[in-house]
Design an enzyme around this catalytic site. Structure first.
Site, mmCIF file in Angstrom:
data_model
loop_
_atom_site.group_PDB
_atom_site.id
_atom_site.type_symbol
_atom_site.label_atom_id
_atom_site.label_comp_id
_atom_site.label_asym_id
_atom_site.label_seq_id
_atom_site.Cartn_x
_atom_site.Cartn_y
_atom_site.Cartn_z
ATOM 1 C CE LYS A 7 -1.921 1.393 3.841
ATOM 2 N NZ LYS A 7 -2.575 2.279 4.804
ATOM 3 N NE ARG A 23 6.435 6.430 0.971
ATOM 4 C CZ ARG A 23 5.539 6.156 1.925
ATOM 5 N NH1 ARG A 23 4.441 5.473 1.617
ATOM 6 N NH2 ARG A 23 5.725 6.574 3.166
ATOM 7 C CB SER A 46 7.198 8.768 8.594
ATOM 8 O OG SER A 46 6.402 7.718 8.061
ATOM 9 C CG ASP A 97 1.542 0.363 9.819
ATOM 10 O OD1 ASP A 97 0.948 1.029 10.686
ATOM 11 O OD2 ASP A 97 1.643 0.729 8.636
ATOM 12 C CG ASN A 135 3.629 5.663 15.598
ATOM 13 O OD1 ASN A 135 4.056 4.876 16.445
ATOM 14 N ND2 ASN A 135 3.686 5.409 14.316
ATOM 15 C CE LYS A 165 0.490 4.215 12.460
ATOM 16 N NZ LYS A 165 1.209 4.437 11.192
ATOM 17 N NE ARG A 185 -3.752 0.204 13.231
ATOM 18 C CZ ARG A 185 -3.138 0.421 12.089
ATOM 19 N NH1 ARG A 185 -1.830 0.573 12.048
ATOM 20 N NH2 ARG A 185 -3.835 0.487 10.955
#
Length: 416
Positions: free
Chosen positions: A12, A17, A158, A298, A321, A325, A329
């Site tokens: 993904k 990108r 990021s 992740d 972080n 999300k 989480r």
């Protein structure tokens, strides 16, 4: 126990990108084996709304690049649930000329944008949040971006830094981006490697990233399998004593999340990273450990979901972080593990799962609309009978065929 290779869909992160780079490049770019999921289709649809031509066949996408920015003078773009769509497309639009409005799902509306939009404003972009400051919906009145120096806090995501790096070659002067905090560094390294493939060399000077002007050149780009998605299949091998090989992910892989297999190795699994494939074999042993997952956050839910089967405590640190999300989480993992009967403690940026009583079968897992929660606890279900999900379909975000592929894996591992 051996099993056939698992075909994991495209990354993904890399697909998103690649779509930005293809749209920004001079010429026609061909993307080979891009991920086809709700997130990436949403990104491609957003490009189409902005006036880019995107041709899609099952295994190949072609994008006509427009270095000068969107062809449409105005557009309404709906970003669905996609964080990359919601953060990258307004940044791409800022390089053009026109008025572009962006909105997103209620879930994405809750996720923060402010460090990125503040940096864009510092660069002279006319950008307005229509409701809550720092969140979608927003409107960009674009007149190109001059460039220059900007300071960014990328401690939450990021993706803020990636968006600015991708923008740099489209500015008139280039960009010098000084970062005060940065999470998920491997994702930035993916961005820089992919920019190089499209003809741009980013230079790093300490905490400053220097991006030259001059634009991108079109290319043919092959998208590697998604390492975060592969983590569920690798974890499945570790908890069942089976063996899983994922082709297309090996020594040269761009994605830092392949580092998850090193966590499994520390826990007792046998891991082989070859030139173009990675294999994990469970040994019947799963040891506890303390691990910093800041750079591979992740995969935190994947580890949390198999942690109850370890012989000692599993403590995952430096993952604050993950609270911003698709859902919080850390809390989602803790809540579901407790439903299963696990002994769990959490703090602002950590979770600890301790061995204890056997997990409770027949448990309904609360997904919070988050694809990674569902896919992670599907792995738990290999050892705990009768696990179900309140929203199994949310895997559409990254892997529409996940349940079918995982069901086939379950049958091959003999845990059906």
């Amino acid at each position: 126990m051996r099993m056939p290779e698992v075909a994991v869909p495209g990354s993904k992160s890399i697909t998103a990108r690649a779509l930005f780079l293809a749209a920004a490049a001079d010429g026609v770019t061909t993307l080979l084996r891009p991920l086809r999921s709700d997130d990436t289709e949403g990104f491609a649809d957003g490009l189409t709304r902005l006036g880019y031509r995107v041709g899609r066949t099952p295994d190949t996408w072609q994008v006509d690049g427009r270095p000068q920015g969107p062809a449409a003078a105005e557009a309404d773009v709906y970003c669905r649930d996609g964080a990359t769509t919601a953060r990258f497309l307004p940044t791409l639009a800022a390089a053009g000329h026109g008025t572009y409005r962006f909105d997103a799902s209620p879930q994405m509306r809750r996720r923060p944008l402010l460090p990125l939009t503040r940096a864009l404003r510092d660069l002279g972009v006319d950008l307005r949040h229509e409701e809550q400051e720092g969140h979608h919906p927003l409107t960009v009145r674009a007149a190109g971006v001059e460039g220059g120096e900007v300071t960014l806090d990328a401690g939450q995501s990021s993706q803020y830094l990636t968006a600015l790096l991708l923008l740099g070659p489209l500015t008139r002067e280039g960009l010098r981006i000084t970062v005060t905090d940065l999470v998920s560094v491997p994702y930035v390294e993916i961005t820089i490697a992919m920019m190089r493939a499209f003809g741009v060399e980013v230079r790093r000077e300490g905490d400053t990233f220097v991006v030259p002007p001059g634009g991108y050149r079109a290319t043919t780009y092959s998208v590697e399998p998604d390492a975060s998605t592969a983590s569920y299949f690798f974890a499945a091998a570790a908890v069942t004593g089976g063996e899983v090989t994922v082709p297309g992910l090996g020594e040269g892989a761009l994605q830092g999340d392949l580092g998850f297999v090193e966590v499994l190795r520390r826990m007792g699994a046998r891991v082989t990273v070859g030139r173009d494939a990675t294999t994990v074999r469970g040994t019947g042993e799963l040891r506890g450990l303390t691990v910093n997952m800041r750079d591979i956050s992740d995969t935190m839910p994947t580890l949390a979901a198999i942690a109850p089967f370890a012989s000692g405590p599993v403590r995952i640190e430096d993952v604050a972080n993950t609270r911003v999300k698709e859902c919080d989480r850390l809390d989602a993992c803790a809540e579901n593990l407790r439903r299963l009967g696990a002994d769990v403690a959490t703090g602002p940026d950590w979770i600890e799962i301790r061995p204890g009583a056997p997990l409770v079968g027949g448990t309904d897992i609360k997904s919070y609309g988050d694809h990674r929660i569902v896919m992670s606890f599907a792995v738990t279900g290999l050892r705990v009978p009768g696990i179900s999900f309140d929203d199994p379909g949310c895997v559409r975000k990254t892997f529409p065929g996940f349940h079918e592929e995982f069901g086939a894996l379950r049958a091959r591992l003999g845990t059906a």
